[in-house]
Design a protein around this motif. Structure first.
Motif, PDB file in Angstrom:
ATOM      1  N   UNK A  42     -21.769  35.457 -20.664  1.00  0.00           N
ATOM      2  CA  UNK A  42     -20.377  35.373 -20.226  1.00  0.00           C
ATOM      3  C   UNK A  42     -20.056  33.972 -19.705  1.00  0.00           C
ATOM      4  N   UNK A  43     -20.968  33.406 -18.938  1.00  0.00           N
ATOM      5  CA  UNK A  43     -20.725  32.075 -18.366  1.00  0.00           C
ATOM      6  C   UNK A  43     -20.719  30.988 -19.437  1.00  0.00           C
ATOM      7  N   UNK A  44     -21.529  31.156 -20.494  1.00  0.00           N
ATOM      8  CA  UNK A  44     -21.474  30.222 -21.617  1.00  0.00           C
ATOM      9  C   UNK A  44     -20.112  30.317 -22.301  1.00  0.00           C
ATOM     10  N   UNK A  45     -19.631  31.561 -22.472  1.00  0.00           N
ATOM     11  CA  UNK A  45     -18.323  31.754 -23.096  1.00  0.00           C
ATOM     12  C   UNK A  45     -17.206  31.191 -22.226  1.00  0.00           C
ATOM     13  N   UNK A  46     -17.353  31.295 -20.910  1.00  0.00           N
ATOM     14  CA  UNK A  46     -16.332  30.783 -20.000  1.00  0.00           C
ATOM     15  C   UNK A  46     -16.142  29.282 -20.196  1.00  0.00           C
ATOM     16  N   UNK A  47     -17.233  28.562 -20.308  1.00  0.00           N
ATOM     17  CA  UNK A  47     -17.160  27.108 -20.506  1.00  0.00           C
ATOM     18  C   UNK A  47     -16.378  26.769 -21.772  1.00  0.00           C
ATOM     19  N   UNK A  48     -16.606  27.558 -22.833  1.00  0.00           N
ATOM     20  CA  UNK A  48     -15.901  27.327 -24.094  1.00  0.00           C
ATOM     21  C   UNK A  48     -14.412  27.656 -23.957  1.00  0.00           C
ATOM     22  N   UNK A  49     -14.108  28.802 -23.366  1.00  0.00           N
ATOM     23  CA  UNK A  49     -12.723  29.285 -23.321  1.00  0.00           C
ATOM     24  C   UNK A  49     -11.854  28.505 -22.334  1.00  0.00           C
ATOM     25  N   UNK A  50     -12.453  27.926 -21.316  1.00  0.00           N
ATOM     26  CA  UNK A  50     -11.662  27.143 -20.365  1.00  0.00           C
ATOM     27  C   UNK A  50     -11.117  25.863 -20.986  1.00  0.00           C
ATOM     28  N   UNK A  51     -11.616  25.513 -22.166  1.00  0.00           N
ATOM     29  CA  UNK A  51     -11.034  24.383 -22.901  1.00  0.00           C
ATOM     30  C   UNK A  51      -9.623  24.714 -23.372  1.00  0.00           C
ATOM     31  N   UNK A  52      -9.356  26.009 -23.576  1.00  0.00           N
ATOM     32  CA  UNK A  52      -8.026  26.445 -23.992  1.00  0.00           C
ATOM     33  C   UNK A  52      -7.108  26.676 -22.802  1.00  0.00           C
ATOM     34  N   UNK A  53      -7.692  27.112 -21.671  1.00  0.00           N
ATOM     35  CA  UNK A  53      -6.913  27.309 -20.447  1.00  0.00           C
ATOM     36  C   UNK A  53      -7.859  27.264 -19.247  1.00  0.00           C
ATOM     37  N   UNK A  54      -7.684  26.298 -18.356  1.00  0.00           N
ATOM     38  CA  UNK A  54      -8.574  26.201 -17.183  1.00  0.00           C
ATOM     39  C   UNK A  54      -8.390  27.354 -16.197  1.00  0.00           C
ATOM     40  N   UNK A  55      -7.334  28.150 -16.402  1.00  0.00           N
ATOM     41  CA  UNK A  55      -7.087  29.275 -15.487  1.00  0.00           C
ATOM     42  C   UNK A  55      -7.908  30.512 -15.844  1.00  0.00           C
ATOM     43  N   UNK A  56      -8.563  30.506 -16.996  1.00  0.00           N
ATOM     44  CA  UNK A  56      -9.436  31.623 -17.364  1.00  0.00           C
ATOM     45  C   UNK A  56     -10.599  31.681 -16.382  1.00  0.00           C
ATOM     46  N   UNK A  70      -2.116  39.465  -9.775  1.00  0.00           N
ATOM     47  CA  UNK A  70      -0.932  38.649  -9.498  1.00  0.00           C
ATOM     48  C   UNK A  70      -0.488  37.852 -10.724  1.00  0.00           C
ATOM     49  N   UNK A  71      -1.165  38.054 -11.861  1.00  0.00           N
ATOM     50  CA  UNK A  71      -0.849  37.396 -13.133  1.00  0.00           C
ATOM     51  C   UNK A  71      -1.036  35.887 -13.083  1.00  0.00           C
ATOM     52  N   UNK A  72      -1.911  35.449 -12.178  1.00  0.00           N
ATOM     53  CA  UNK A  72      -2.245  34.031 -12.105  1.00  0.00           C
ATOM     54  C   UNK A  72      -3.354  33.675 -13.092  1.00  0.00           C
ATOM     55  N   UNK A  73      -4.063  34.702 -13.570  1.00  0.00           N
ATOM     56  CA  UNK A  73      -5.185  34.519 -14.487  1.00  0.00           C
ATOM     57  C   UNK A  73      -4.828  35.123 -15.840  1.00  0.00           C
ATOM     58  N   UNK A  74      -4.796  34.308 -16.902  1.00  0.00           N
ATOM     59  CA  UNK A  74      -4.408  34.865 -18.210  1.00  0.00           C
ATOM     60  C   UNK A  74      -5.470  35.781 -18.808  1.00  0.00           C
ATOM     61  N   UNK A  75      -6.749  35.387 -18.669  1.00  0.00           N
ATOM     62  CA  UNK A  75      -7.858  36.202 -19.165  1.00  0.00           C
ATOM     63  C   UNK A  75      -8.950  36.233 -18.114  1.00  0.00           C
ATOM     64  N   UNK A  76      -9.499  37.409 -17.903  1.00  0.00           N
ATOM     65  CA  UNK A  76     -10.601  37.551 -16.967  1.00  0.00           C
ATOM     66  C   UNK A  76     -11.817  38.051 -17.727  1.00  0.00           C
ATOM     67  N   UNK A  77     -12.852  37.212 -17.780  1.00  0.00           N
ATOM     68  CA  UNK A  77     -14.111  37.618 -18.390  1.00  0.00           C
ATOM     69  C   UNK A  77     -14.908  38.414 -17.364  1.00  0.00           C
ATOM     70  N   UNK A  78     -15.574  39.475 -17.811  1.00  0.00           N
ATOM     71  CA  UNK A  78     -16.238  40.348 -16.849  1.00  0.00           C
ATOM     72  C   UNK A  78     -17.438  41.050 -17.469  1.00  0.00           C
ATOM     73  N   UNK A  79     -18.344  41.446 -16.627  1.00  0.00           N
ATOM     74  CA  UNK A  79     -19.410  42.364 -17.021  1.00  0.00           C
ATOM     75  C   UNK A  79     -18.876  43.786 -16.865  1.00  0.00           C
ATOM     76  N   UNK A  80     -19.736  44.776 -16.980  1.00  0.00           N
ATOM     77  CA  UNK A  80     -19.288  46.170 -16.861  1.00  0.00           C
ATOM     78  C   UNK A  80     -18.851  46.526 -15.440  1.00  0.00           C
TER      79      UNK A  80
END
Length: 504
Positions: free
Chosen positions: A374-388, A407-417
């Motif tokens: 998940x953390x590897x994916x976060x690094x990649x996806x934050x290139x599209x939006x730092x708010x992820x 509060x809709x401040x985060x467009x995407x939230x990556x998560x475990x189960x």
């Protein structure tokens, strides 16, 4: 501590005295005769009723405790029973020899076995008694009006509510199999009201603290004049006696024959499903004649089979209160996504999905099977939006990140189960990356899919399982969701057929 025996009566004494024993070494004891004229301590009564506690957990002197014992108001029980060569913890039910150890005990002057499994609740050993109340129970003064909730139940909820109330009053066991977002809490209210009115003591137990904290204000709003104990690790209500209790399943380890009915919410959730001690605690906390109500959206395969073949009493709520169908998962192959992540990439179709959500402004929960991936994916996806952002169980900012998502401040939230259940966002899509991984069981996938479409204002939501090969768990999860939708339509509880129901 040690005890001497005189006429079958236990007497706690200093360990240096002769003819004294650990309580585990005493085969049997007789209960002193009940003395109705004894002026018992009402604070001790409230502290001990329905519980089994160590001496260290009772804020009264040994002299007061012994006086109540000798007058038949409380009992001493073995903390650890020894049957042949087998040790059995009477608090948590542990029988595993690897979870017992020894220590030089200053209370009895000998080497003592103690239970390592429930050590977090205070050390219980061969010489420590468990103390329980056996006198009259505290009086509970009920208000004229017990329940203040005036909401309306759907047809499916009403049927389940009737079953719950009947099972509680008739001391039955019953399963409420309700889809995610069906409104299980409201289904309980009528049964709780009937139980309280008849003098019964009720407990709602759930494996997770955050669910206890979510339920507490809702129950207090529905029953504003009823004393309610809220129990979890560090709770201030730990010693409160109440007719209605909301507790984690771990807290049930302190109770013994306390409740006329236990409502066990999220019976399929970790850690209840894997810790036998928690299942033992639920049984110990019930009175011998009592009701047990199980609530879940995802019963295990054994329970589902028992329901199908008539071996378990159950009621389904196959539809949400807003009368829209459950979103059906869409399966999408994404290749060897783990290998791509190791190279600092994500599959093109996953990237396209994420970009589409960011462009449309539609929030999404993106589930991963492992934190490091998940953390590897976060690094990649934050290139599209730092708010992820990304969140997991040990994240110190877990609550704050969930709140920013709300509060809709985060467009995407990556998560475990960790967010597979117990959280509600009004308008989100749901994505699973690596849905073929073992951690994504049928139960987990149904719960994850259940995060979408919960609001009556946004009853639709896209659920996509990206995978490197379909698994039986994925197929069973989809089948269960479609089956519930089909049942909901047949029973007239769903108005619209899901336009995506037949997609694969």
């Amino acid at each position: 501590m040690r005890f001497s025996m005189k006429n079958g009566i236990l007497n706690p004494i200093h360990f240096s005295a002769e003819d004294s024993f650990k309580i585990s070494q005493i085969p049997t004891t007789s209960q002193p005769q009940f003395n109705a004229q004894f002026p018992f301590n009402q604070d001790l009564q409230k502290h001990l009723t329905g519980k089994q506690l160590l001496l260290d957990d009772i804020p009264f002197t040994l002299e007061i405790i012994q006086a109540h014992y000798e007058n038949g108001y409380l009992i001493y029980k073995k903390g650890i029973d020894i049957q042949g060569k087998q040790l059995i913890c009477q608090r948590c039910g542990n029988k595993n020899p690897q979870l017992f150890s020894t220590f030089p005990c200053s209370k009895c002057g000998e080497t003592c076995y103690y239970c390592r499994h429930c050590i977090m609740m205070g050390r219980i050993s061969e010489c420590t008694p468990l103390i329980s109340w056996c006198g009259p129970v505290p009086d509970t003064i009920l208000p004229t009006k017990i329940m203040a909730w005036h909401g309306m139940l759907s047809e499916g909820q009403q049927e389940a509510s009737n079953r719950v109330a009947d099972a509680i009053m008739q001391n039955k066991e019953w399963l409420i199999w309700a889809v995610c977002g069906a409104g299980k809490t409201e289904v309980l209210f009528a049964g709780i009201e009937a139980a309280l009115a008849s003098g019964k003591r009720i407990c709602i137990a759930t494996p997770r603290t955050d669910v206890v904290l979510e339920l507490a204000p809702r129950l207090k709003s529905a029953f504003p004049e009823i004393p309610i104990a809220t129990l979890y690790g560090g709770s201030e209500d730990r010693h409160m006696y109440a007719p209605l209790t909301i507790a984690t399943t771990h807290q049930l380890l302190r109770f013994y024959h306390a409740f006329d009915a236990i409502i066990l919410d999220e019976v399929d959730a970790f850690p209840y499903t894997v810790e036998e001690s928690l299942q033992y605690a639920a049984i110990q906390a019930r009175k011998l004649t009592s009701a047990m109500i199980y609530l879940t959206a995802t019963p295990n395969e054994k329970w589902q089979r028992e329901c199908r073949y008539g071996r378990r009493s159950f009621t389904t709520i196959p539809a949400r209160f807003h009368r829209y169908p459950l979103p059906v998962p869409r399966f999408e192959w994404c290749g060897n996504w783990k290998k791509q992540l190791q190279k600092g990439k994500l599959p093109p179709n996953v990237i396209h999905y994420i970009q589409k959500r960011l462009q449309s402004g539609k929030q999404a929960l993106v589930f991963f099977p492992h934190i490091e991936l998940m953390e590897k994916a976060l690094t990649i996806l934050q290139q599209f939006s730092p708010k992820i952002e990304a969140v997991h169980a040990e994240d110190p900012e877990r609550k704050e990140k969930v709140q920013r998502m709300r509060a809709k401040q985060t467009p995407l939230l990556l998560t475990t189960t960790i967010l597979e259940r117990g959280v509600t966002f009004p308008n989100i899509d749901v994505v699973v990356v690596g849905a073929e991984e073992d951690i994504f069981s049928e139960s987990a996938l149904v719960q994850i899919a259940g995060r979408a479409g919960r609001s009556k204002d946004f009853p639709y939501g896209d659920v996509t399982f990206f995978h490197y090969g379909k698994t039986s768990e994925m197929l069973k999860a989809k089948k269960q969701i479609m089956s519930m939708n089909s049942e909901g339509v047949k029973r007239g509880l769903i108005d619209l057929i899901d336009r995506k129901e037949n997609q694969s």
